[in-house]
Design a protein around this motif. Structure first.
Motif, PDB file in Angstrom:
ATOM      1  N   THR A  86       5.418  28.778  19.409  1.00  0.00           N
ATOM      2  CA  THR A  86       5.029  28.951  20.992  1.00  0.00           C
ATOM      3  C   THR A  86       5.722  27.891  21.759  1.00  0.00           C
ATOM      4  N   TRP A  87       5.653  26.763  20.980  1.00  0.00           N
ATOM      5  CA  TRP A  87       6.386  25.590  22.058  1.00  0.00           C
ATOM      6  C   TRP A  87       7.821  25.915  22.276  1.00  0.00           C
ATOM      7  N   GLN A  88       8.270  26.461  21.130  1.00  0.00           N
ATOM      8  CA  GLN A  88       9.731  26.623  21.126  1.00  0.00           C
ATOM      9  C   GLN A  88      10.205  27.792  22.257  1.00  0.00           C
ATOM     10  N   SER A  89       9.279  28.616  22.087  1.00  0.00           N
ATOM     11  CA  SER A  89       9.636  29.791  23.328  1.00  0.00           C
ATOM     12  C   SER A  89       9.415  29.490  24.762  1.00  0.00           C
ATOM     13  N   LEU A  90       8.077  28.581  24.990  1.00  0.00           N
ATOM     14  CA  LEU A  90       7.990  28.271  26.236  1.00  0.00           C
ATOM     15  C   LEU A  90       8.893  26.947  26.926  1.00  0.00           C
ATOM     16  N   CYS A  91       8.908  26.019  25.913  1.00  0.00           N
ATOM     17  CA  CYS A  91       9.848  25.015  26.526  1.00  0.00           C
ATOM     18  C   CYS A  91      11.006  24.853  25.899  1.00  0.00           C
ATOM     19  N   GLY A  92      11.608  25.755  24.939  1.00  0.00           N
ATOM     20  CA  GLY A  92      12.648  25.901  24.626  1.00  0.00           C
ATOM     21  C   GLY A  92      13.663  26.851  25.275  1.00  0.00           C
ATOM     22  N   ALA A  93      13.312  28.323  24.910  1.00  0.00           N
ATOM     23  CA  ALA A  93      13.823  29.431  25.250  1.00  0.00           C
ATOM     24  C   ALA A  93      13.654  29.357  26.811  1.00  0.00           C
ATOM     25  N   GLN A  94      12.490  29.474  27.281  1.00  0.00           N
ATOM     26  CA  GLN A  94      12.122  29.748  28.601  1.00  0.00           C
ATOM     27  C   GLN A  94      12.318  28.412  29.541  1.00  0.00           C
ATOM     28  N   GLY A  95      12.564  27.099  29.086  1.00  0.00           N
ATOM     29  CA  GLY A  95      12.596  26.173  29.790  1.00  0.00           C
ATOM     30  C   GLY A  95      11.776  25.673  30.521  1.00  0.00           C
ATOM     31  N   LEU A  96      10.546  25.724  30.019  1.00  0.00           N
ATOM     32  CA  LEU A  96       9.300  25.339  30.935  1.00  0.00           C
ATOM     33  C   LEU A  96       9.232  23.851  30.865  1.00  0.00           C
ATOM     34  N   PRO A  97       8.603  23.016  31.653  1.00  0.00           N
ATOM     35  CA  PRO A  97       8.176  21.787  31.561  1.00  0.00           C
ATOM     36  C   PRO A  97       6.965  21.725  30.385  1.00  0.00           C
ATOM     37  N   HIS A  98       6.549  20.664  29.767  1.00  0.00           N
ATOM     38  CA  HIS A  98       5.371  20.764  29.077  1.00  0.00           C
ATOM     39  C   HIS A  98       4.181  20.984  29.664  1.00  0.00           C
ATOM     40  N   LYS A  99       3.869  20.109  30.942  1.00  0.00           N
ATOM     41  CA  LYS A  99       2.919  20.493  31.971  1.00  0.00           C
ATOM     42  C   LYS A  99       2.674  21.795  32.338  1.00  0.00           C
ATOM     43  N   SER A 100       3.716  22.564  32.581  1.00  0.00           N
ATOM     44  CA  SER A 100       3.717  24.033  32.948  1.00  0.00           C
ATOM     45  C   SER A 100       3.357  24.907  31.832  1.00  0.00           C
ATOM     46  N   ALA A 101       3.779  24.620  30.680  1.00  0.00           N
ATOM     47  CA  ALA A 101       3.494  25.261  29.403  1.00  0.00           C
ATOM     48  C   ALA A 101       2.077  25.095  29.198  1.00  0.00           C
ATOM     49  N   VAL A 102       1.573  23.964  29.201  1.00  0.00           N
ATOM     50  CA  VAL A 102       0.149  23.561  29.001  1.00  0.00           C
ATOM     51  C   VAL A 102      -0.828  24.423  29.761  1.00  0.00           C
ATOM     52  N   GLU A 103      -0.526  24.413  31.078  1.00  0.00           N
ATOM     53  CA  GLU A 103      -1.494  25.041  31.934  1.00  0.00           C
ATOM     54  C   GLU A 103      -1.380  26.655  31.616  1.00  0.00           C
ATOM     55  N   LEU A 104      -0.110  27.096  31.315  1.00  0.00           N
ATOM     56  CA  LEU A 104       0.009  28.441  31.154  1.00  0.00           C
ATOM     57  C   LEU A 104      -1.164  28.863  29.858  1.00  0.00           C
ATOM     58  N   MET A 105      -0.995  27.996  28.772  1.00  0.00           N
ATOM     59  CA  MET A 105      -1.742  28.460  27.690  1.00  0.00           C
ATOM     60  C   MET A 105      -3.204  28.051  27.816  1.00  0.00           C
ATOM     61  N   VAL A 106      -3.664  27.023  28.492  1.00  0.00           N
ATOM     62  CA  VAL A 106      -4.938  26.821  28.777  1.00  0.00           C
ATOM     63  C   VAL A 106      -5.505  27.901  29.686  1.00  0.00           C
ATOM     64  N   GLY A 107      -4.714  28.344  30.637  1.00  0.00           N
ATOM     65  CA  GLY A 107      -5.221  29.458  31.484  1.00  0.00           C
ATOM     66  C   GLY A 107      -5.459  30.841  30.552  1.00  0.00           C
ATOM     67  N   MET A 108      -4.435  30.888  29.445  1.00  0.00           N
ATOM     68  CA  MET A 108      -4.923  32.205  28.674  1.00  0.00           C
ATOM     69  C   MET A 108      -5.913  31.989  27.949  1.00  0.00           C
ATOM     70  N   VAL A 109      -6.251  30.637  27.339  1.00  0.00           N
ATOM     71  CA  VAL A 109      -7.418  30.489  26.387  1.00  0.00           C
ATOM     72  C   VAL A 109      -8.766  30.624  27.325  1.00  0.00           C
ATOM     73  N   GLU A 110      -8.710  30.184  28.389  1.00  0.00           N
ATOM     74  CA  GLU A 110     -10.017  30.294  29.366  1.00  0.00           C
ATOM     75  C   GLU A 110      -9.982  31.648  29.796  1.00  0.00           C
ATOM     76  N   HIS A 111      -9.057  32.335  30.128  1.00  0.00           N
ATOM     77  CA  HIS A 111      -9.437  33.747  30.360  1.00  0.00           C
ATOM     78  C   HIS A 111      -9.913  34.687  29.374  1.00  0.00           C
ATOM     79  N   ILE A 112      -9.524  34.355  28.073  1.00  0.00           N
ATOM     80  CA  ILE A 112      -9.978  34.947  26.696  1.00  0.00           C
ATOM     81  C   ILE A 112     -11.695  34.638  26.487  1.00  0.00           C
ATOM     82  N   SER A 113     -11.690  33.267  26.766  1.00  0.00           N
ATOM     83  CA  SER A 113     -13.261  32.848  26.321  1.00  0.00           C
ATOM     84  C   SER A 113     -14.342  33.382  27.415  1.00  0.00           C
ATOM     85  N   ARG A 114     -14.058  33.883  28.717  1.00  0.00           N
ATOM     86  CA  ARG A 114     -14.885  34.533  29.478  1.00  0.00           C
ATOM     87  C   ARG A 114     -15.717  35.491  28.870  1.00  0.00           C
TER      88      ARG A 114
END
Length: 205
Positions: A177-205
């Motif tokens: 997942t890190w390879q895809s987001l931060c490697g292939a897609q070039g997201l900074p760590h902070k942006s990748a983390v925020e994206l993943m946290v948002g995904m988890v929070e949406h599923i947790s509702r």
């Protein structure tokens, strides 16, 4: 008739033998270290599947027989290499995350810690994942145990422990997942983390 060795002769022979044994042990230790260093370098540049005992021996400046004198088989050499590489890394610290009560903050902190580890060890980890079929089972088991600890720690205090929530957090912590987001897609760590946290929070509702 038994002839005893003069005291003066005995006093010089014993220290000499001790010195020779110590030097031999020191030489053997340095040789072993060169072999492990060579294996670590080759695993990190070529990958385990392309690393041969002959290549390790050549890089270490020894013979194949010397490699096998220090390591009975390739698995024992792999284990020594793995332990050395891990000892040189700044590993994620789930014990530190465990002190964070808020599940969102805990997930954010943990993912940043994990992603920084992936960035620092990217070259070696890429080869290890690519060549997973030749990695010794004990090394794979140790990696999975670490990842399970990360996962269990990040799931504490979550309002839901549904299977989908666990799957989402597991996906967020995966190296691929890190390879895809931060490697292939070039997201900074902070942006990748925020994206993943948002995904988890949406599923947790």
């Amino acid at each position: 008739m038994r002839v005893s060795t003069p005291l003066s002769e005995r006093s010089t022979t014993a220290p000499k033998r001790t010195y020779q044994k110590a030097k031999r042990a020191d030489d053997e230790g340095r040789t072993r270290q060169r072999i492990v260093d060579a294996a670590e370098y080759l695993h990190g540049t070529l990958g385990p599947a392309r690393t041969t005992v002959s290549a390790v021996a050549e890089r270490a400046g020894v013979t194949r027989a010397t490699v096998y004198r220090h390591f009975a088989n390739e698995e024992s050499l792999f284990l020594a290499c793995s332990r050395q590489w891990l000892s040189r890394q700044h590993l994620p610290e789930p014990d530190a995350w465990a002190t964070i009560e808020d599940p969102v903050e805990r997930l954010h902190t943990g993912l940043l810690d994990i992603y920084h580890f992936y960035r620092r060890g990217e070259q070696m980890l890429t080869h290890i994942h690519r060549d997973a079929n030749v990695v010794p089972a004990v090394v794979v088991a140790a990696r999975r145990a670490r990842e399970e600890l990360w996962l269990d720690t990040l799931l504490v205090h979550r309002p839901s422990r549904r299977k989908s929530v666990r799957a989402a957090v597991a996906h967020a912590t995966a190296f691929t997942t890190w390879q895809s987001l931060c490697g292939a897609q070039g997201l900074p760590h902070k942006s990748a983390v925020e994206l993943m946290v948002g995904m988890v929070e949406h599923i947790s509702r």
